[in-house]
Design a protein around this motif. Sequence first.
Motif, PDB file in Angstrom:
ATOM      1  N   LEU A 193       0.811  -1.213   0.000  1.00  0.00           N
ATOM      2  CA  LEU A 193       0.000   0.000   0.000  1.00  0.00           C
ATOM      3  C   LEU A 193       0.845   1.263   0.000  1.00  0.00           C
ATOM      4  O   LEU A 193       0.324   2.365   0.144  1.00  0.00           O
ATOM      5  N   GLY A 194       2.150   1.122  -0.176  1.00  0.00           N
ATOM      6  CA  GLY A 194       3.032   2.278  -0.144  1.00  0.00           C
ATOM      7  C   GLY A 194       3.160   2.998  -1.460  1.00  0.00           C
ATOM      8  O   GLY A 194       4.038   3.855  -1.612  1.00  0.00           O
ATOM      9  N   GLY A 195       2.320   2.687  -2.417  1.00  0.00           N
ATOM     10  CA  GLY A 195       2.373   3.371  -3.697  1.00  0.00           C
ATOM     11  C   GLY A 195       2.922   2.519  -4.832  1.00  0.00           C
ATOM     12  O   GLY A 195       2.856   2.906  -5.994  1.00  0.00           O
ATOM     13  N   ASP A 196       3.464   1.349  -4.504  1.00  0.00           N
ATOM     14  CA  ASP A 196       3.989   0.450  -5.529  1.00  0.00           C
ATOM     15  C   ASP A 196       2.861  -0.461  -5.989  1.00  0.00           C
ATOM     16  O   ASP A 196       2.580  -1.497  -5.381  1.00  0.00           O
ATOM     17  N   MET A 197       2.196  -0.077  -7.057  1.00  0.00           N
ATOM     18  CA  MET A 197       1.036  -0.830  -7.525  1.00  0.00           C
ATOM     19  C   MET A 197       1.405  -2.213  -8.030  1.00  0.00           C
ATOM     20  O   MET A 197       0.589  -3.130  -8.004  1.00  0.00           O
ATOM     21  N   ARG A 198       2.657  -2.396  -8.464  1.00  0.00           N
ATOM     22  CA  ARG A 198       3.061  -3.725  -8.926  1.00  0.00           C
ATOM     23  C   ARG A 198       3.040  -4.726  -7.778  1.00  0.00           C
ATOM     24  O   ARG A 198       2.609  -5.868  -7.939  1.00  0.00           O
ATOM     25  N   LYS A 199       3.491  -4.291  -6.598  1.00  0.00           N
ATOM     26  CA  LYS A 199       3.450  -5.183  -5.443  1.00  0.00           C
ATOM     27  C   LYS A 199       2.005  -5.498  -5.062  1.00  0.00           C
ATOM     28  O   LYS A 199       1.660  -6.631  -4.732  1.00  0.00           O
ATOM     29  N   ALA A 200       1.182  -4.474  -5.083  1.00  0.00           N
ATOM     30  CA  ALA A 200      -0.223  -4.674  -4.723  1.00  0.00           C
ATOM     31  C   ALA A 200      -0.907  -5.611  -5.706  1.00  0.00           C
ATOM     32  O   ALA A 200      -1.624  -6.539  -5.306  1.00  0.00           O
ATOM     33  N   ASP A 201      -0.700  -5.391  -6.991  1.00  0.00           N
ATOM     34  CA  ASP A 201      -1.322  -6.237  -8.013  1.00  0.00           C
ATOM     35  C   ASP A 201      -0.861  -7.684  -7.882  1.00  0.00           C
ATOM     36  O   ASP A 201      -1.663  -8.617  -8.031  1.00  0.00           O
ATOM     37  N   ALA A 202       0.427  -7.863  -7.588  1.00  0.00           N
ATOM     38  CA  ALA A 202       0.965  -9.220  -7.447  1.00  0.00           C
ATOM     39  C   ALA A 202       0.351  -9.923  -6.241  1.00  0.00           C
ATOM     40  O   ALA A 202       0.008 -11.116  -6.310  1.00  0.00           O
ATOM     41  N   ALA A 203       0.197  -9.196  -5.151  1.00  0.00           N
ATOM     42  CA  ALA A 203      -0.391  -9.789  -3.954  1.00  0.00           C
ATOM     43  C   ALA A 203      -1.843 -10.173  -4.198  1.00  0.00           C
ATOM     44  O   ALA A 203      -2.290 -11.260  -3.798  1.00  0.00           O
ATOM     45  N   ILE A 204      -2.591  -9.295  -4.858  1.00  0.00           N
ATOM     46  CA  ILE A 204      -4.008  -9.573  -5.131  1.00  0.00           C
ATOM     47  C   ILE A 204      -4.133 -10.765  -6.070  1.00  0.00           C
ATOM     48  O   ILE A 204      -4.955 -11.671  -5.857  1.00  0.00           O
ATOM     49  N   ALA A 205      -3.327 -10.792  -7.116  1.00  0.00           N
ATOM     50  CA  ALA A 205      -3.386 -11.881  -8.095  1.00  0.00           C
ATOM     51  C   ALA A 205      -3.031 -13.222  -7.472  1.00  0.00           C
ATOM     52  O   ALA A 205      -3.499 -14.273  -7.926  1.00  0.00           O
ATOM     53  N   ALA A 206      -2.224 -13.199  -6.426  1.00  0.00           N
ATOM     54  CA  ALA A 206      -1.824 -14.438  -5.748  1.00  0.00           C
ATOM     55  C   ALA A 206      -2.801 -14.826  -4.648  1.00  0.00           C
ATOM     56  O   ALA A 206      -2.573 -15.817  -3.940  1.00  0.00           O
ATOM     57  N   GLY A 207      -3.870 -14.072  -4.509  1.00  0.00           N
ATOM     58  CA  GLY A 207      -4.840 -14.371  -3.474  1.00  0.00           C
ATOM     59  C   GLY A 207      -4.369 -14.006  -2.082  1.00  0.00           C
ATOM     60  O   GLY A 207      -4.840 -14.554  -1.083  1.00  0.00           O
ATOM     61  N   LYS A 208      -3.443 -13.050  -1.997  1.00  0.00           N
ATOM     62  CA  LYS A 208      -2.863 -12.634  -0.725  1.00  0.00           C
ATOM     63  C   LYS A 208      -3.436 -11.297  -0.233  1.00  0.00           C
ATOM     64  O   LYS A 208      -2.791 -10.592   0.553  1.00  0.00           O
ATOM     65  N   GLY A 209      -4.641 -10.968  -0.687  1.00  0.00           N
ATOM     66  CA  GLY A 209      -5.224  -9.688  -0.298  1.00  0.00           C
ATOM     67  C   GLY A 209      -5.475  -9.564   1.193  1.00  0.00           C
ATOM     68  O   GLY A 209      -5.278  -8.496   1.777  1.00  0.00           O
ATOM     69  N   GLY A 261     -11.353  -8.045 -18.965  1.00  0.00           N
ATOM     70  CA  GLY A 261     -10.656  -9.319 -19.094  1.00  0.00           C
ATOM     71  C   GLY A 261      -9.587  -9.569 -18.054  1.00  0.00           C
ATOM     72  O   GLY A 261      -8.640 -10.318 -18.307  1.00  0.00           O
ATOM     73  N   THR A 262      -9.742  -8.983 -16.849  1.00  0.00           N
ATOM     74  CA  THR A 262      -8.740  -9.224 -15.816  1.00  0.00           C
ATOM     75  C   THR A 262      -8.723 -10.699 -15.434  1.00  0.00           C
ATOM     76  O   THR A 262      -9.768 -11.334 -15.299  1.00  0.00           O
ATOM     77  N   PRO A 263      -7.533 -11.258 -15.255  1.00  0.00           N
ATOM     78  CA  PRO A 263      -7.442 -12.680 -14.903  1.00  0.00           C
ATOM     79  C   PRO A 263      -7.621 -12.933 -13.400  1.00  0.00           C
ATOM     80  O   PRO A 263      -7.625 -14.089 -12.975  1.00  0.00           O
ATOM     81  N   ILE A 264      -7.762 -11.886 -12.594  1.00  0.00           N
ATOM     82  CA  ILE A 264      -7.854 -12.057 -11.146  1.00  0.00           C
ATOM     83  C   ILE A 264      -9.252 -12.553 -10.775  1.00  0.00           C
ATOM     84  O   ILE A 264     -10.256 -11.938 -11.156  1.00  0.00           O
ATOM     85  N   PRO A 265      -9.370 -13.655 -10.055  1.00  0.00           N
ATOM     86  CA  PRO A 265     -10.685 -14.174  -9.658  1.00  0.00           C
ATOM     87  C   PRO A 265     -11.452 -13.148  -8.806  1.00  0.00           C
ATOM     88  O   PRO A 265     -10.845 -12.436  -7.989  1.00  0.00           O
ATOM     89  N   PRO A 266     -12.754 -13.073  -8.974  1.00  0.00           N
ATOM     90  CA  PRO A 266     -13.558 -12.126  -8.187  1.00  0.00           C
ATOM     91  C   PRO A 266     -13.361 -12.281  -6.680  1.00  0.00           C
ATOM     92  O   PRO A 266     -13.376 -11.289  -5.946  1.00  0.00           O
TER      93      PRO A 266
END
Length: 387
Positions: free
Chosen positions: A218-234, A325-330
């Motif tokens: 949440l520090g502004g690095d959206m790549r880290k956030a996107d990676a965490a969400i995509a891995a189900g680590k939200g 078309g986002t691949p991230i599960p709802p």
Amino acid sequence: MPHSRPPLRRLSLAGTLALALPLLGGCAATQAPLPAALSVARQQAAIPFTAATANRIAGSDDYRLDWAADHAGTVRVYAGTSPDGVTTGTPVALGPASGSAVVTGLEPGRRWYFTLVPDNGAPLVIADRALHLPTAPNLRDIGGYRTTDGRWVKMGLIYRSDQLDRLSDADLAAMGALGLSAVADLRTATERARGADRLPRGAAPLVLDVVADSEGSLGGDMRKADAAIAAGKGVEMLIEANREFVSLPSARSAYAALLRRLEQAPPTATLYHCTAGKDRTGWATAVILTLLGVPRETVMADYLLSNAYLRAKNEATQAALAKAGTPIPPAYLEQVLTVRPDYLQSAFDEVERRHGSFDAYLRDGLGLTEADIAALRRLYLAGEAVD
């Protein structure tokens, strides 16, 4: 401008029955005696209501009021457009100590406050916490909660919200009627650059970047956030973020500055917000309400209300991402679009781990003095403590 006080057009059954109480002898004879330890003056300064809510009925401009009071016989209700309340003129409702009423006929497009006046004790001003703004659905009043010592958080002085960069002209005008003197932006520099706040005239901006020092998602690095969400680590990401709201130097500085602003604000109002108005804003609200003496279960319930206020916005976000078309599960997206008890609890746990108590966190983490805390309670609480 004089307050509008239209006649009552419709009462609930409880309110209607109450109109007959004087003819039937009322209920004064059955009132429970007040504690002997309370002086007469203190009795009259104490607010006898143990519960009270005002909610606009969906799809209308009518309001449903519910209340419960100890040691009162009848309750008169007045309507006005000032958070200071109205206690004269024609009541819009009348009921017993525990009652309800539906109030109709109020001018639409205004924020209405209802003053509950008991026949024994101090009055209470309540309003619908929601502002019902389509382009800022999580904008709401944090007042109207009872503290553990029987006082009430005043309404019309502190507001929380989600992002303000998408405000429509109509919603911006509605915000302008709140009397805001300051709007604290808890977002990162990246978020602010992506969407600057729209502010009503007279509201000074205050930048308080809570996670400026964070190296996490949440520090502004959206790549880290996107990676965490995509891995189900939200879930893990937001639990860690809530811990950082307590531990980060930037977070301590931001929340301390917000409290100092609140100490200087009345009689004008203050609003604070982040993007969704649920995480950084959620902890800000938890800190303020806890400092004021609101019980933990009420603080948690207020925190979880973001799920209801943001439901339509979150559904639209999910639909837009699916269309793109986002691949991230709802289910993974839902973890970060909503709030869970574990998220806020992790912040309270961090307070205990680092400081030992919430009082120590206020003192050592945020730098508040006993005088600061006393001033905030004096400014934002109504009524006399009863315990």
